[in-house]
Scaffold this active site. Structure first.
Site, short mmCIF file in Angstrom:
data_model
loop_
_atom_site.label_atom_id
_atom_site.label_comp_id
_atom_site.label_asym_id
_atom_site.label_seq_id
_atom_site.Cartn_x
_atom_site.Cartn_y
_atom_site.Cartn_z
N ARG A 92 0.85 -1.19 0.00
CA ARG A 92 0.00 0.00 0.00
C ARG A 92 0.89 1.24 0.00
O ARG A 92 1.69 1.44 0.92
CB ARG A 92 -0.91 0.00 1.24
CG ARG A 92 -1.86 1.19 1.27
CD ARG A 92 -2.99 0.99 2.24
NE ARG A 92 -2.56 1.05 3.63
CZ ARG A 92 -3.38 0.80 4.65
NH1 ARG A 92 -4.62 0.45 4.45
NH2 ARG A 92 -2.93 0.89 5.89
N SER A 145 -12.81 -4.54 -0.19
CA SER A 145 -13.21 -4.15 1.17
C SER A 145 -14.72 -4.01 1.23
O SER A 145 -15.31 -3.32 0.40
CB SER A 145 -12.57 -2.80 1.55
OG SER A 145 -11.17 -2.90 1.58
N LYS A 180 -6.58 4.15 9.77
CA LYS A 180 -7.66 4.77 9.00
C LYS A 180 -8.58 5.46 9.99
O LYS A 180 -9.52 4.86 10.53
CB LYS A 180 -8.43 3.72 8.20
CG LYS A 180 -7.79 3.39 6.86
CD LYS A 180 -8.82 2.80 5.91
CE LYS A 180 -8.32 2.82 4.48
NZ LYS A 180 -9.36 2.38 3.54
#
Length: 213
Positions: A42, A111, A140
């Site tokens: 990521r 997701s 997050k």
């Protein structure tokens, strides 16, 4: 390509926030030595050129350890580096569109946060699902915490592998017992550790115990 549920057992999602004196390559190799079963790269800040160069290097590293390699969000990079998989969120390219781009040989992870999103992802060709956030997470800040019952309902509703993500660490993996989930996706629990290799050994053992219920 079908996704093996064993791939989900200890799923490492990279984050360069904890690099310190190491390179990301070095950190990922320590995680692989410790027993992670999947790696997702990521990168939110790198240029596409640097992202691709890094992806090619870490993809080769994962192949050496026989572990699937996923790219987060960036379909172009996933195609160019010949990743094993691509993972997309609800705000990213739709799974059906991703399938058109990557063909049948690349795994697609999506997701999801509800049974309806999960069923929609499966219908669009997803090979595995990420469900969360299961606990509050600094990775997050805008992620809402899902009830454990939602994770259980999603696992019961689909026949593809499911990984739980979001604020998971040594202290709460066992709280996911009995949900039917196939493993855990971890960011800070792996990459902020002082000894990544030994931490991953411990986390893998805990995840195996959690999956056995």
């Amino acid at each position: 390509m079908k996704c093996d549920k064993n791939t989900m057992l200890l799923y490492a999602v990279t984050d360069r926030a904890w690099l310190g004196d190491m390179t990301l390559y070095q950190q990922v190799e320590l995680a692989l030595k410790g027993g992670v079963t999947c790696v997702q790269l990521r990168e939110k800040e790198l240029s596409d050129e640097d992202f691709l160069a890094e992806a090619i290097e870490i993809s080769a590293l994962c192949k050496k350890y026989g572990v699937p390699f996923f790219i987060n969000d960036n379909v172009d990079i996933a195609v160019k580096c010949k990743a094993d998989g691509i993972h997309v969120g609800q705000e990213d390219m739709a799974a059906a569109k991703v399938r058109e781009r990557v063909g049948e040989d690349m795994m697609i992870g999506v997701s999801v946060h509800s049974v309806s999103e999960a069923l929609e992802a499966v219908a669009a060709g997803a090979d595995c699902l990420g469900v969360g956030a299961m606990f509050s997470t600094s990775t997050k800040a805008d992620a809402s915490v899902l009830p454990k019952d939602t994770l259980r309902d999603i696992c019961n509703a689909v026949d593809i592998p499911v990984v739980a993500i979001g604020g998971i660490g040594k202290g709460n993996i066992d709280k996911l017992k009995g949900t039917g989930v196939d493993g855990v996706a971890l960011v800070s629990a792996i990459f902020s550790a002082e000894d990544i290799e030994s931490e991953c050994r411990e986390l893998r053992k805990l995840s195996e115990e959690m999956v056995r219920g």
